[in-house]
Design a protein around this motif. Sequence first.
Motif, short mmCIF file in Angstrom:
data_model
loop_
_atom_site.label_atom_id
_atom_site.label_comp_id
_atom_site.label_asym_id
_atom_site.label_seq_id
_atom_site.Cartn_x
_atom_site.Cartn_y
_atom_site.Cartn_z
N ALA A 162 0.90 -1.10 0.09
CA ALA A 162 -0.13 -0.01 0.08
C ALA A 162 0.70 1.25 -0.06
CB ALA A 162 -1.02 0.03 1.17
N ASP A 163 1.92 1.22 0.59
CA ASP A 163 2.90 2.28 0.69
C ASP A 163 3.36 2.52 -0.62
OD1 ASP A 163 2.27 2.86 3.41
OD2 ASP A 163 4.35 1.64 4.08
N CYS A 164 4.03 1.57 -1.27
CA CYS A 164 4.57 1.46 -2.65
C CYS A 164 3.45 2.03 -3.62
CB CYS A 164 4.85 0.06 -2.93
SG CYS A 164 6.38 -0.28 -2.37
N LYS A 199 1.18 4.19 -2.84
CA LYS A 199 0.85 5.71 -2.74
C LYS A 199 1.77 6.41 -3.37
CE LYS A 199 2.57 7.52 1.02
NZ LYS A 199 3.09 8.12 2.20
N TYR A 200 3.05 5.86 -3.31
CA TYR A 200 4.27 6.47 -3.91
C TYR A 200 4.26 6.14 -5.41
CZ TYR A 200 6.84 7.09 0.45
OH TYR A 200 7.17 7.27 1.66
N TRP A 201 3.32 5.36 -6.05
CA TRP A 201 3.30 5.16 -7.36
C TRP A 201 2.50 6.39 -8.02
CZ3 TRP A 201 4.79 1.24 -10.97
CH2 TRP A 201 4.03 1.35 -12.22
N PHE A 202 1.53 6.54 -7.25
CA PHE A 202 0.40 7.45 -7.59
C PHE A 202 0.88 9.03 -7.30
CE2 PHE A 202 -2.08 3.85 -7.58
CZ PHE A 202 -2.58 3.72 -9.06
N THR A 203 1.91 9.27 -6.37
CA THR A 203 2.24 10.60 -6.23
C THR A 203 3.13 10.97 -7.31
OG1 THR A 203 2.36 9.89 -3.78
CG2 THR A 203 3.66 11.95 -4.42
N PRO A 204 2.98 12.24 -7.91
CA PRO A 204 3.83 12.94 -8.75
C PRO A 204 4.90 13.08 -8.13
CG PRO A 204 1.73 14.17 -8.66
CD PRO A 204 1.73 13.19 -7.77
N ALA A 238 7.03 14.53 -4.68
CA ALA A 238 7.99 13.82 -3.65
C ALA A 238 9.29 14.70 -3.67
CB ALA A 238 8.42 12.60 -4.58
N ILE A 239 9.70 15.30 -4.70
CA ILE A 239 10.93 16.02 -4.52
C ILE A 239 10.58 16.95 -3.55
CG2 ILE A 239 12.35 17.66 -5.57
CD1 ILE A 239 12.00 16.24 -8.24
N PHE A 240 9.56 17.74 -3.44
CA PHE A 240 9.36 18.76 -2.46
C PHE A 240 9.11 18.31 -1.16
CE2 PHE A 240 7.78 21.44 -6.05
CZ PHE A 240 8.97 22.42 -6.03
N GLN A 245 10.47 7.18 -3.40
CA GLN A 245 9.39 6.87 -4.07
C GLN A 245 10.04 6.38 -5.28
OE1 GLN A 245 8.27 10.47 -5.93
NE2 GLN A 245 6.61 9.40 -7.06
N TYR A 246 11.31 6.52 -5.57
CA TYR A 246 11.84 5.87 -6.83
C TYR A 246 12.09 4.46 -6.70
CZ TYR A 246 15.37 4.66 -10.33
OH TYR A 246 16.15 4.02 -11.28
N TRP A 247 12.47 3.93 -5.52
CA TRP A 247 12.49 2.62 -5.13
C TRP A 247 11.20 1.89 -4.91
CZ3 TRP A 247 16.44 0.48 -7.07
CH2 TRP A 247 17.64 1.11 -7.12
N ALA A 248 10.17 2.58 -4.47
CA ALA A 248 9.05 1.97 -4.58
C ALA A 248 8.34 1.50 -5.67
CB ALA A 248 8.16 2.56 -3.42
N GLU A 249 8.40 2.93 -6.50
CA GLU A 249 8.01 2.65 -7.74
C GLU A 249 8.75 1.51 -8.86
OE1 GLU A 249 8.34 6.45 -9.76
OE2 GLU A 249 6.70 7.11 -8.78
#
Length: 78
Positions: free
Chosen positions: A29-31, A33-38, A42-44, A51-55
């Motif tokens: 679920a955490d991954c 969440k990161y998949w759908f976050t622009p 994530a940079i900000f 996020q990169y590794w989760a994607e």
Amino acid sequence: MEIFLSIMAVAVVLRYSFKFFFNDLQDFADCAKYWFTPDIVAIFWGEWSRQYWAEMRIFFWLLLGGLSGYGAYQFLIS
């Protein structure tokens, strides 16, 4: 019939490779969440590397399932 068996191959591979890529359902679920976050968000937030590794984990998990379905379909039609 070949398509049905290929979809079943995808489901089986995704089911049994889930524990290899993710610790539990919350980790998935955490991954997701990161998949759908622009990426810019994530940079900000300072979570770009996480996020990169989760994607990447979700991408390779889905790639493994898709390739297994494609391989099963090619095997069955030959």
